[in-house]
Design a protein around this motif. Structure first.
Motif, PDB file in Angstrom:
ATOM      1  N   CYS A 137     -70.152 -21.903 -27.162  1.00 52.17           N
ATOM      2  CA  CYS A 137     -70.225 -22.967 -26.167  1.00 52.17           C
ATOM      3  C   CYS A 137     -71.682 -23.301 -25.865  1.00 52.17           C
ATOM      4  CB  CYS A 137     -69.508 -22.550 -24.886  1.00 52.17           C
ATOM      5  SG  CYS A 137     -67.768 -22.111 -25.107  1.00 52.17           S
ATOM      6  N   TRP A 138     -71.930 -24.513 -25.455  1.00 48.15           N
ATOM      7  CA  TRP A 138     -73.295 -24.965 -25.188  1.00 48.15           C
ATOM      8  C   TRP A 138     -73.866 -24.365 -23.910  1.00 48.15           C
ATOM      9  CZ3 TRP A 138     -73.948 -30.874 -26.549  1.00 48.15           C
ATOM     10  CH2 TRP A 138     -73.613 -31.056 -27.898  1.00 48.15           C
ATOM     11  N   THR A 139     -73.007 -24.007 -22.964  1.00 50.36           N
ATOM     12  CA  THR A 139     -73.455 -23.424 -21.705  1.00 50.36           C
ATOM     13  C   THR A 139     -72.983 -21.985 -21.616  1.00 50.36           C
ATOM     14  OG1 THR A 139     -71.487 -24.268 -20.576  1.00 50.36           O
ATOM     15  CG2 THR A 139     -73.483 -25.629 -20.491  1.00 50.36           C
ATOM     16  N   LEU A 140     -73.714 -21.168 -20.867  1.00 43.23           N
ATOM     17  CA  LEU A 140     -73.348 -19.764 -20.751  1.00 43.23           C
ATOM     18  C   LEU A 140     -71.994 -19.612 -20.068  1.00 43.23           C
ATOM     19  CD1 LEU A 140     -75.730 -16.957 -19.385  1.00 43.23           C
ATOM     20  CD2 LEU A 140     -73.259 -16.866 -19.226  1.00 43.23           C
ATOM     21  N   THR A 141     -71.835 -20.240 -18.893  1.00 49.12           N
ATOM     22  CA  THR A 141     -70.558 -20.171 -18.185  1.00 49.12           C
ATOM     23  C   THR A 141     -69.714 -21.387 -18.536  1.00 49.12           C
ATOM     24  OG1 THR A 141     -71.399 -21.345 -16.232  1.00 49.12           O
ATOM     25  CG2 THR A 141     -71.652 -18.941 -16.279  1.00 49.12           C
ATOM     26  N   ARG A 142     -68.432 -21.306 -18.221  1.00 50.28           N
ATOM     27  CA  ARG A 142     -67.528 -22.400 -18.547  1.00 50.28           C
ATOM     28  C   ARG A 142     -67.511 -23.470 -17.457  1.00 50.28           C
ATOM     29  NH1 ARG A 142     -67.906 -19.248 -21.836  1.00 50.28           N
ATOM     30  NH2 ARG A 142     -69.627 -20.698 -22.020  1.00 50.28           N
ATOM     31  N   SER A 143     -67.165 -24.676 -17.847  1.00 54.35           N
ATOM     32  CA  SER A 143     -66.971 -25.769 -16.905  1.00 54.35           C
ATOM     33  C   SER A 143     -65.715 -25.514 -16.077  1.00 54.35           C
ATOM     34  CB  SER A 143     -66.828 -27.099 -17.655  1.00 54.35           C
ATOM     35  OG  SER A 143     -67.938 -27.332 -18.500  1.00 54.35           O
ATOM     36  N   ILE A 144     -65.633 -26.154 -14.912  1.00 52.50           N
ATOM     37  CA  ILE A 144     -64.460 -25.975 -14.054  1.00 52.50           C
ATOM     38  C   ILE A 144     -63.203 -26.437 -14.782  1.00 52.50           C
ATOM     39  CG2 ILE A 144     -63.421 -26.489 -11.819  1.00 52.50           C
ATOM     40  CD1 ILE A 144     -66.189 -27.142 -10.750  1.00 52.50           C
ATOM     41  N   LEU A 145     -63.294 -27.536 -15.536  1.00 52.65           N
ATOM     42  CA  LEU A 145     -62.111 -28.037 -16.238  1.00 52.65           C
ATOM     43  C   LEU A 145     -61.639 -27.070 -17.314  1.00 52.65           C
ATOM     44  CD1 LEU A 145     -63.099 -29.274 -19.211  1.00 52.65           C
ATOM     45  CD2 LEU A 145     -63.830 -31.186 -17.810  1.00 52.65           C
ATOM     46  N   ALA A 146     -62.572 -26.366 -17.963  1.00 60.02           N
ATOM     47  CA  ALA A 146     -62.181 -25.387 -18.975  1.00 60.02           C
ATOM     48  C   ALA A 146     -61.524 -24.168 -18.326  1.00 60.02           C
ATOM     49  CB  ALA A 146     -63.390 -24.950 -19.794  1.00 60.02           C
ATOM     50  N   GLU A 147     -62.071 -23.732 -17.189  1.00 62.19           N
ATOM     51  CA  GLU A 147     -61.523 -22.559 -16.508  1.00 62.19           C
ATOM     52  C   GLU A 147     -60.111 -22.806 -15.986  1.00 62.19           C
ATOM     53  OE1 GLU A 147     -62.974 -19.863 -17.130  1.00 62.19           O
ATOM     54  OE2 GLU A 147     -64.403 -19.311 -15.569  1.00 62.19           O
ATOM     55  N   ASN A 148     -59.750 -24.065 -15.801  1.00 61.89           N
ATOM     56  CA  ASN A 148     -58.461 -24.387 -15.192  1.00 61.89           C
ATOM     57  C   ASN A 148     -57.563 -25.225 -16.081  1.00 61.89           C
ATOM     58  OD1 ASN A 148     -58.712 -23.331 -12.211  1.00 61.89           O
ATOM     59  ND2 ASN A 148     -60.700 -24.204 -12.761  1.00 61.89           N
ATOM     60  N   SER A 149     -57.738 -25.057 -17.397  1.00 67.18           N
ATOM     61  CA  SER A 149     -56.814 -25.565 -18.409  1.00 67.18           C
ATOM     62  C   SER A 149     -56.630 -24.454 -19.433  1.00 67.18           C
ATOM     63  CB  SER A 149     -57.348 -26.845 -19.050  1.00 67.18           C
ATOM     64  OG  SER A 149     -58.615 -26.633 -19.655  1.00 67.18           O
ATOM     65  N   PRO A 150     -55.648 -24.537 -20.321  1.00 65.07           N
ATOM     66  CA  PRO A 150     -55.314 -23.388 -21.176  1.00 65.07           C
ATOM     67  C   PRO A 150     -56.437 -22.923 -22.111  1.00 65.07           C
ATOM     68  CG  PRO A 150     -53.501 -24.949 -21.130  1.00 65.07           C
ATOM     69  CD  PRO A 150     -54.657 -25.621 -20.452  1.00 65.07           C
ATOM     70  N   TYR A 151     -56.725 -21.617 -22.053  1.00 63.02           N
ATOM     71  CA  TYR A 151     -57.602 -20.966 -23.026  1.00 63.02           C
ATOM     72  C   TYR A 151     -56.796 -20.483 -24.233  1.00 63.02           C
ATOM     73  CZ  TYR A 151     -61.872 -20.634 -20.218  1.00 63.02           C
ATOM     74  OH  TYR A 151     -63.026 -20.920 -19.523  1.00 63.02           O
ATOM     75  N   TYR A 152     -55.516 -20.172 -24.007  1.00 62.13           N
ATOM     76  CA  TYR A 152     -54.653 -19.693 -25.080  1.00 62.13           C
ATOM     77  C   TYR A 152     -53.269 -20.306 -24.923  1.00 62.13           C
ATOM     78  CZ  TYR A 152     -52.797 -16.519 -21.501  1.00 62.13           C
ATOM     79  OH  TYR A 152     -52.226 -16.008 -20.357  1.00 62.13           O
ATOM     80  N   LEU A 153     -52.537 -20.359 -26.039  1.00 64.50           N
ATOM     81  CA  LEU A 153     -51.189 -20.916 -26.058  1.00 64.50           C
ATOM     82  C   LEU A 153     -50.317 -20.054 -26.956  1.00 64.50           C
ATOM     83  CD1 LEU A 153     -52.259 -24.648 -26.628  1.00 64.50           C
ATOM     84  CD2 LEU A 153     -51.366 -23.722 -24.486  1.00 64.50           C
ATOM     85  N   SER A 154     -49.030 -20.101 -26.746  1.00 65.31           N
ATOM     86  CA  SER A 154     -48.109 -19.379 -27.625  1.00 65.31           C
ATOM     87  C   SER A 154     -46.949 -20.297 -27.987  1.00 65.31           C
ATOM     88  CB  SER A 154     -47.588 -18.106 -26.956  1.00 65.31           C
ATOM     89  OG  SER A 154     -46.833 -18.407 -25.804  1.00 65.31           O
TER      90      SER A 154
END
Length: 371
Positions: free
Chosen positions: A154-171
């Protein structure tokens, strides 16, 4: 406890066996032509970090509730450590990755205990001899968004708010097609839910997701991903429709940018209409040299009805975010990063030394090594 001990021992064993396994794989496939080469590869990643929250009381050990990466405050910890084994052949592929760290601790808290240590576990088969058409099933990293839990990507060390609150993984299962020239990628998937390995109790599902990605050149990527389903029991009758848009622009080797926008709706449980949340973000990165990069981010997240981030305040979650990070590539596989970040909210929602505050300021550093 026994399960956790077994997982830890398995990770240690894999780490010890990596050199031998990698050498065996290399030797056994050396004489196979690259077009049909098949074998197992092993990779690993470890990111240690320290975050200092200047706003929170000294006794507070956690960052705000809407964050899942780099969560621990004022202590050295591991955000993500994973070991991955991947098998690839001309028409079959499989991935298995196990994880530990505070990212897994917080983001997988709703999953069954043993599954919290699974970063990825899937198998796939190529359905066509001539076309790049794959069917994969299992647990996989999300195609929604331009950020992942692996910070070095990722371009930034920490994640954006939108990334933190949308799916990181799916099944579930997904069908992916890439055109012969590599410019178009089309994906359709049937999922167990919104970032869920085990389906939510009371939800019959399934959920659906799509992706359309277009790369007209090496300097531009355009993406539209969707989610259609719900993250509520059927009895509440709250279907969800979510859109993720982003563009990655690389006009030259020095300056590049990411423009992203998320918007989602949940139907109201009573009456007509929908609750809406949305989030724009812009990231600009400047390459000082091959070893040093600087990135700045401006973002906004509006969830006045508390669908994704509940605050219990009059205006809900309406927050701006600003960050600036500097990356230094120590070695090709070792990355040091430092980032300052400020949140500015409409309502006082951040824990502080004198009650609640409208702003939050933090500094995060990390050292990531991949192998």
């Amino acid at each position: 406890m026994k399960n956790k001990v077994s997982i830890f021992l398995a990770i240690v064993w894999l780490a010890c066996m990596l050199p031998a396994l990698a050498q065996t794989t290399a030797d056994s496939t050396a004489s196979v032509p690259s077009a049909t080469q098949a074998g197992i590869t092993f990779t690993g990643y470890v990111e240690a970090y320290y975050t200092h929250d200047f706003t929170a009381p000294k006794t507070s050990q956690e960052r705000p509730e809407f964050l899942y990466n780099h969560k621990r405050n004022r202590e050295v910890n591991v955000n993500l450590a994973l070991l991955k084994g991947a098998y690839t052949s001309e028409r079959v592929r499989a991935n298995l990755a196990v994880q530990v760290g505070t990212y897994a601790q917080y983001n997988y808290a709703a999953e069954q205990p043993l599954l919290r240590n699974v970063f990825e576990a899937n198998a796939g088969v190529k359905l066509s001899r001539t076309k790049d058409l794959w069917l994969d099933a299992g647990i996989f990293t999300s195609h929604i968004g331009f950020e992942s839990a692996i910070s070095k990507d990722c371009w930034t060390l920490t994640r954006s708010i939108l990334a933190e609150n949308s799916p990181y993984y799916l099944s579930g299962a997904k069908l992916t097609y890439t055109t012969g020239n590599g410019k178009w990628t089309l994906l359709g998937s049937v999922l167990n839910g919104w970032q869920r390995i085990a389906k939510l109790s009371g939800y019959s599902g399934p959920s659906l997701s799509t992706q359309i990605q277009y790369k007209p050149s090496a300097n531009l990527t355009l993406n539209w991903s969707t989610f259609i389903g719900s993250d509520r029991p059927d009895s509440l009758k709250q279907p969800r429709f979510f859109n993720n848009f982003y563009a990655i622009i690389n006009p030259n080797r020095k300056v590049s940018a990411i423009l992203g926008f998320d918007i989602g709706t949940d139907q109201k449980p009573v009456g007509t209409g929908s609750y809406v949340w949305y989030s724009p973000v812009a990231i600009v990165r400047y390459s000082v040299s091959d070893a040093v990069k600087v990135a700045g981010r401006v973002e906004y997240y509006d969830d006045k009805n508390g669908v994704i981030i509940a605050t219990g305040t009059p205006n809900g979650f309406k927050t701006w975010g600003y960050s600036l990070n500097v990356d230094y590539v120590i070695l090709p596989n070792a990355l040091f990063r430092i980032e300052g970040k400020v949140y500015d909210s409409r309502d006082a929602i951040f824990e502080s030394k004198v009650g609640l505050s409208k702003t939050n300021t933090s500094l995060t550093t990390s050292l990531a090594v991949s192998f």
